[in-house]
Motif scaffolding. Structure first.
Motif, PDB file in Angstrom:
ATOM      1  N   ARG A 253      -7.479  17.985 -13.107  1.00  0.00           N
ATOM      2  CA  ARG A 253      -6.736  17.312 -14.167  1.00  0.00           C
ATOM      3  C   ARG A 253      -5.381  16.772 -13.713  1.00  0.00           C
ATOM      4  NH1 ARG A 253     -10.896  16.905 -15.855  1.00  0.00           N
ATOM      5  NH2 ARG A 253     -11.798  17.561 -17.845  1.00  0.00           N
ATOM      6  N   TRP A 254      -4.836  17.356 -12.697  1.00  0.00           N
ATOM      7  CA  TRP A 254      -3.519  16.932 -12.242  1.00  0.00           C
ATOM      8  C   TRP A 254      -3.579  16.102 -10.954  1.00  0.00           C
ATOM      9  CZ3 TRP A 254       1.534  18.105 -14.091  1.00  0.00           C
ATOM     10  CH2 TRP A 254       1.550  18.818 -15.298  1.00  0.00           C
ATOM     11  N   HIS A 255      -4.781  15.899 -10.412  1.00  0.00           N
ATOM     12  CA  HIS A 255      -4.823  15.214  -9.121  1.00  0.00           C
ATOM     13  C   HIS A 255      -4.404  13.754  -9.232  1.00  0.00           C
ATOM     14  CE1 HIS A 255      -8.678  13.942 -10.789  1.00  0.00           C
ATOM     15  NE2 HIS A 255      -8.711  12.991  -9.876  1.00  0.00           N
ATOM     16  N   THR A 256      -4.677  13.124 -10.392  1.00  0.00           N
ATOM     17  CA  THR A 256      -4.235  11.724 -10.541  1.00  0.00           C
ATOM     18  C   THR A 256      -2.723  11.619 -10.594  1.00  0.00           C
ATOM     19  OG1 THR A 256      -4.508  11.974 -12.929  1.00  0.00           O
ATOM     20  CG2 THR A 256      -6.368  11.079 -11.712  1.00  0.00           C
ATOM     21  N   LEU A 257      -2.093  12.579 -11.249  1.00  0.00           N
ATOM     22  CA  LEU A 257      -0.638  12.545 -11.333  1.00  0.00           C
ATOM     23  C   LEU A 257       0.009  12.918 -10.006  1.00  0.00           C
ATOM     24  CD1 LEU A 257       1.851  12.208 -13.165  1.00  0.00           C
ATOM     25  CD2 LEU A 257       1.670  14.644 -13.711  1.00  0.00           C
ATOM     26  N   LYS A 258      -0.562  13.910  -9.336  1.00  0.00           N
ATOM     27  CA  LYS A 258       0.018  14.358  -8.075  1.00  0.00           C
ATOM     28  C   LYS A 258      -0.201  13.356  -6.938  1.00  0.00           C
ATOM     29  CE  LYS A 258       1.719  18.397  -9.226  1.00  0.00           C
ATOM     30  NZ  LYS A 258       3.158  18.707  -9.075  1.00  0.00           N
ATOM     31  N   SER A 259      -1.289  12.576  -7.015  1.00  0.00           N
ATOM     32  CA  SER A 259      -1.616  11.671  -5.906  1.00  0.00           C
ATOM     33  C   SER A 259      -1.236  10.210  -6.192  1.00  0.00           C
ATOM     34  CB  SER A 259      -3.125  11.749  -5.613  1.00  0.00           C
ATOM     35  OG  SER A 259      -3.875  11.359  -6.766  1.00  0.00           O
ATOM     36  N   ARG A 260      -0.557   9.924  -7.306  1.00  0.00           N
ATOM     37  CA  ARG A 260      -0.201   8.543  -7.643  1.00  0.00           C
ATOM     38  C   ARG A 260       0.894   8.019  -6.711  1.00  0.00           C
ATOM     39  NH1 ARG A 260       3.364   8.888 -13.222  1.00  0.00           N
ATOM     40  NH2 ARG A 260       5.078  10.148 -12.367  1.00  0.00           N
TER      41      ARG A 260
END
Length: 281
Positions: A253-260
């Motif tokens: 759930r947080w990979h999009t935010l962490k990898s942006r």
């Protein structure tokens, strides 16, 4: 280099072993270190053997209670642990307790109740010393926590009586036990094969009798042990599940935010001014 590493590691292990197992002049004064015995309650998820607690209380009542007290244990504490309520009530009524005052202001004797403590063998400390040649038998309520080594030490002490080695003299009235600091103990050996007849038919060897009474004393010192381990097991399972959920949320759930990646794309017709901005109006 390899030989040097092997020599250093071997020397370190040797020094550690000698430090832990060194023979010194005060070994008898400190008492032998007891071996480790496989009591089930010592394991990480181990619990008390409640049949052993029942037998151990029988040993205490028939052997140990002649000299030792159990001040912090009440009759009601045995209910649901080793005996039923009716059984404990019958045992308590076998003893007389001083109560009062009554309506006339006088103390009186009555049968024991569930709320009464396990009776003492002596009225006070002076009476206990007078009956034991000046030695004071310790209260056994917390004995497994009050001695270094816990249940292992108590078991080793009760089974460790032997003849003194050559050159060691024991004063009259004392007994030799290498596990007791100093080697001389006032308490005589009281546990032998057949000293107690178990009601459930368990073999009444000295080792079995000692194991049962030590288990009972361990329960008396830590009656909450079973519940504590039960709560601890539930906590481990709960936090393991929460940790797994946290890792899944983190990963999915947080990979999009962490990898942006934030980037600025200027317009194609954008031109940077050549000079400073004009001050004319």
């Amino acid at each position: 280099m390899g030989a040097s590493v092997v020599t250093a590691v071997g020397s370190g292990i040797g020094l550690y072993y000698l430090e832990k197992n060194s023979a010194h002049a005060n070994m008898e004064a400190d008492g032998l270190h007891p071996p480790s015995y496989p009591f089930p309650q010592k394991k990480l998820f181990g619990t008390f053997d409640h049949a052993s607690i029942r037998r151990g209380f029988q040993v205490f009542k028939e052997v140990c209670s002649a000299c030792h007290s159990l001040d912090l244990v009440y009759w009601r504490n045995l209910v649901g642990v080793a005996y039923s309520e009716d059984e404990v009530r019958v045992m308590a009524e076998e003893f007389e307790y001083t109560d009062g005052p009554n309506d006339n202001g006088e103390m009186f004797e009555r049968p024991g109740k569930l709320t009464d403590p396990i009776p003492r063998p002596y009225a006070n400390e002076e009476a206990a010393r007078a009956a034991n040649a000046g030695a004071l038998p310790p209260d056994l309520s917390l004995i497994t926590k009050a001695r270094h080594g816990g249940v292992d030490y108590i078991y080793a002490l009760l089974t460790g009586y032997c003849d003194p080695p050559a050159g060691v003299e024991i004063r009259e009235g004392l007994n030799y036990n290498p596990y007791f600091p100093g080697g001389s103990i006032a308490m005589a050996q009281n546990i032998f094969d057949g000293v107690v007849e178990f009601e459930d038919g368990t073999p009444n060897t000295a080792s079995q009798i000692t194991k049962d009474v030590v288990t009972f004393l361990n329960w008396a010192a830590e009656p909450e042990l079973d519940d504590r381990k039960k709560i601890g097991t539930k906590a481990i399972l709960l936090f393991s599940i929460l940790t797994a959920i946290s890792l899944w949320v983190k990963r999915n759930r947080w990979h999009t935010l962490k990898s942006r990646k934030i980037a600025f794309n200027p317009p194609s017709n954008w031109k940077k001014p050549n000079g400073p901005p004009s001050t004319k109006h």
